[in-house]
Scaffold this active site. Structure first.
Site, PDB file in Angstrom:
ATOM      1  N   GLU A  41      30.636 -29.558-101.970  1.00  0.00           N
ATOM      2  CA  GLU A  41      29.590 -30.544-101.689  1.00  0.00           C
ATOM      3  C   GLU A  41      29.873 -31.759-102.574  1.00  0.00           C
ATOM      4  O   GLU A  41      30.037 -31.609-103.794  1.00  0.00           O
ATOM      5  CB  GLU A  41      28.207 -29.981-101.988  1.00  0.00           C
ATOM      6  CG  GLU A  41      27.095 -30.945-101.626  1.00  0.00           C
ATOM      7  CD  GLU A  41      25.699 -30.370-101.867  1.00  0.00           C
ATOM      8  OE1 GLU A  41      24.716 -31.100-101.632  1.00  0.00           O
ATOM      9  OE2 GLU A  41      25.591 -29.195-102.301  1.00  0.00           O
ATOM     10  N   ARG A 268      32.932 -15.348-109.053  1.00  0.00           N
ATOM     11  CA  ARG A 268      33.037 -16.707-109.561  1.00  0.00           C
ATOM     12  C   ARG A 268      33.562 -16.677-110.992  1.00  0.00           C
ATOM     13  O   ARG A 268      33.552 -15.633-111.656  1.00  0.00           O
ATOM     14  CB  ARG A 268      31.694 -17.442-109.481  1.00  0.00           C
ATOM     15  CG  ARG A 268      30.612 -16.881-110.363  1.00  0.00           C
ATOM     16  CD  ARG A 268      29.405 -17.805-110.468  1.00  0.00           C
ATOM     17  NE  ARG A 268      28.819 -18.111-109.183  1.00  0.00           N
ATOM     18  CZ  ARG A 268      28.766 -19.333-108.667  1.00  0.00           C
ATOM     19  NH1 ARG A 268      29.286 -20.357-109.339  1.00  0.00           N
ATOM     20  NH2 ARG A 268      28.187 -19.565-107.509  1.00  0.00           N
ATOM     21  N   LYS A 278      26.757 -27.672-111.723  1.00  0.00           N
ATOM     22  CA  LYS A 278      26.892 -29.118-111.534  1.00  0.00           C
ATOM     23  C   LYS A 278      25.586 -29.833-111.864  1.00  0.00           C
ATOM     24  O   LYS A 278      25.591 -30.954-112.367  1.00  0.00           O
ATOM     25  CB  LYS A 278      27.318 -29.422-110.098  1.00  0.00           C
ATOM     26  CG  LYS A 278      28.815 -29.347-109.875  1.00  0.00           C
ATOM     27  CD  LYS A 278      29.252 -30.025-108.596  1.00  0.00           C
ATOM     28  CE  LYS A 278      28.873 -29.255-107.373  1.00  0.00           C
ATOM     29  NZ  LYS A 278      29.456 -29.843-106.138  1.00  0.00           N
TER      30      LYS A 278
END
Length: 565
Positions: A41, A268, A278
């Protein structure tokens, strides 16, 4: 027999995702094609966690003669910027990967919208006029079913009319949503009539104001994979619970087609002393707790690049930690080890004095200058050598002199000999102090017979120190970076603000440093080992005669020792 054993060993060394891909290719699934995608994104800069996904997505495609596309998940215009779009491409290329095509979720807005219309017409979706709080309250719990929305049985024709008017801008944000009509009693909470479209009246970075409704990630992701021809949709473990919904929409979309993408999840990357959110990294930037996204203390790829990390060190680190089905936390010391290992093999050795004190060789001829040969990299004989000027007055590290030294101190102290690296053996004769009692100059005598090639060049002394000639050294600023957080797992710290978790000693700026003259030719991001100090690179802040160096890592891991003191 030997060949069989080798093949068997190769299969065992594959991570579980590669095993799946190899099996599906062998079975002829999706025409034996391998097509992946990296779908960030564009709402921030990529960090080291994204590097793990990048290495997997692009690496799988490379290894199995497939393709990997870069696809921006630009379904929320309120958080997306062209700046991030450009930065993502730069980071992927820096890591050494190349995409086949660049796509955007917005490329499929019309197809996604048409699919949503077909779901409404088939009775698989409806327009809900409840608030988000009301919808959340009706979801139920994992052990209790949810309750139906009062709009759940709204006629398809009425929902379709409202949906079209939602997109024409007739209704305000939050007043209506489009929900998939699935099963409010499903044990999978994601099946309880999830929202698939919401109203957002905000200009999109590509489509401007063409759309007033935008798809949710769970709706756009799988369908974009399908439109694009993706065969292997690789996601982190937090998307595992979303996979049944992914499959549900794919089945409705593909109809009788033999092709369909398959989602597989992996763990992850979580690192000690590091934040991987983020949103929180943006908070650090906005609150000016760091000097931008590329601050060398940040885990962003641009920050790591500015700090002096190399693409190969990051890729080797990712390869070393591997991919599993279990989340955990990796010691950041392993990442630091990877860059030390890489730079040890590749970085040029140079001399820098970062806490200088003047050393005067009282018996060395005034005005005389010699050229000493310095090895560029002892790990790589082909790297050759360069010359460094030697004169009567030198700068040495302040820690390399002690007036009253303990027994096992093998550097400069009155009456003791040391070797000046690639030069002579010297013997300390004393020092001069200022009015405050601080040592300002150190005095020594050199032995002219101890230079390389001279009769006494092999004479043994216990200490060797580095130096730069005062007349030839270049002034420099040196930035000593350390870990940004004191907490081993800052993501778990619930109390206090981000500012309270910061390591106040994560940056020390030294402005009175000196480096050898050869570094006048250095270019931003060039890597060096400052002998006896650590690994550094030239910061892009450098301009003209102003040299600025960033410490990448120290020569050894000193953090563990720091924690135990």
């Amino acid at each position: 027999m030997k060949e069989d054993l080798t093949e068997d060993k190769a299969k065992k060394s594959l991570n579980f995702i590669e095993q799946i891909v190899r099996k599906e290719v062998a079975e002829g699934k999706n025409g034996r094609r391998v097509q992946t995608r990296f779908p960030p994104e564009p709402n921030g800069y990529l960090h080291i966690g994204h590097a793990k996904a990048i290495c997997l997505d692009f690496g799988i495609a490379e290894k199995y003669n497939g393709t990997c596309n870069l696809r921006y998940d630009d379904t929320n215009p309120t958080r997306e910027e062209v700046e991030y779009v450009d930065a993502i491409q730069e980071d992927i290329q820096w890591l050494g990967f190349r995409w086949e095509h660049i796509y955007y979720a917005s490329d499929y807005f019309r197809q996604l919208f048409d699919f949503a219309v077909s779901l409404i017409e088939q009775g698989h979706a409806y327009v809900d006029e409840q608030t988000s709080e009301q919808i959340a309250g009706q979801k139920g719990t994992p052990t209790q079913p949810g309750t139906d929305s009062p709009y759940r049985n709204r006629p398809p024709k009425e929902s379709l009319d409202l949906f079209l008017r939602m997109n024409s801008g007739e209704f305000e944000e939050g007043s209506m949503t489009l929900r998939a009509k699935i099963d409010m009693a499903s044990p999978n909470m994601h099946f309880r009539d999830p929202i698939i479209y919401r109203i957002i009246k905000w200009p999109h970075h590509r489509t401007d104001t063409q759309w007033k409704v935008y798809p949710m990630y769970d709706f756009a992701h799988g369908q974009s994979d399908y439109f694009e021809g993706v065969t292997h949709s690789l996601c982190t473990l937090d998307f595992e619970v979303h996979r049944p919904l992914y499959d549900y929409f794919i089945e409705l979309l593909k109809g009788h087609s033999d092709y369909r993408p398959y989602q597989t999840e992996f763990n992850r990357l979580n690192l000690t002393y590091t934040l991987m959110s983020k949103r929180k990294l943006l908070q650090l930037v906005n609150q000016k707790l760091v000097n931008g996204w590329d601050d060398p203390r940040m885990p962003t790829l641009c920050g790591l690049r500015r700090r002096g990390y190399t693409p190969s060190s990051i890729r080797k680190f990712i390869d070393r930690i591997g991919y599993t089905k279990y989340d955990g936390i990796i010691d950041i010391a392993l990442l630091e080890y990877a860059v030390r290992e890489d730079l040890n093999a590749t970085a040029r050795r140079v001399v820098a004095v970062i806490h200088p004190i003047k050393l005067i060789l009282t018996n060395y001829p005034e005005g005389k200058v010699e050229k000493m040969e310095s090895v560029n990299n002892p790990e790589d004989p082909s790297a050759g050598t360069h010359e460094i000027a030697f004169s009567r007055e030198l700068y040495i590290e302040r820690d390399d002199f002690m007036e009253a030294a303990p027994k096992k101190y093998f550097r400069l102290t009155p009456g003791q000999e040391v070797r000046l690296r690639c030069a002579y053996i010297i013997k300390c004769t004393g020092c001069r102090k200022n009015a405050a009692g601080e040592v300002e100059e150190v005095y020594a005598e050199y032995d002219p017979q101890t230079k390389s090639g001279m009769p006494d060049s092999n004479r043994k002394v216990k200490g060797t120190i580095h130096w730069v000639s005062t007349a030839h050294a270049l002034p420099a600023e040196v930035r000593l970076y350390d870990r940004l957080f004191l907490a081993e797992n800052p993501a778990e710290e619930k109390d206090g603000k981000l500012a309270d978790l910061l390591n106040r000693d994560s940056l020390e700026v030294l402005t009175n440093c000196f480096v050898e003259a050869d570094l006048a030719q250095a270019k931003p991001y060039d890597h060096f080992q400052f002998l006896r100090i650590g690994y550094f690179n030239l910061d892009p802040d450098s301009a003209g005669e102003r040299l600025v160096f960033n410490r990448t890592v120290s020569l050894k891991d000193t953090w563990s020792k720091h924690l135990n003191t």
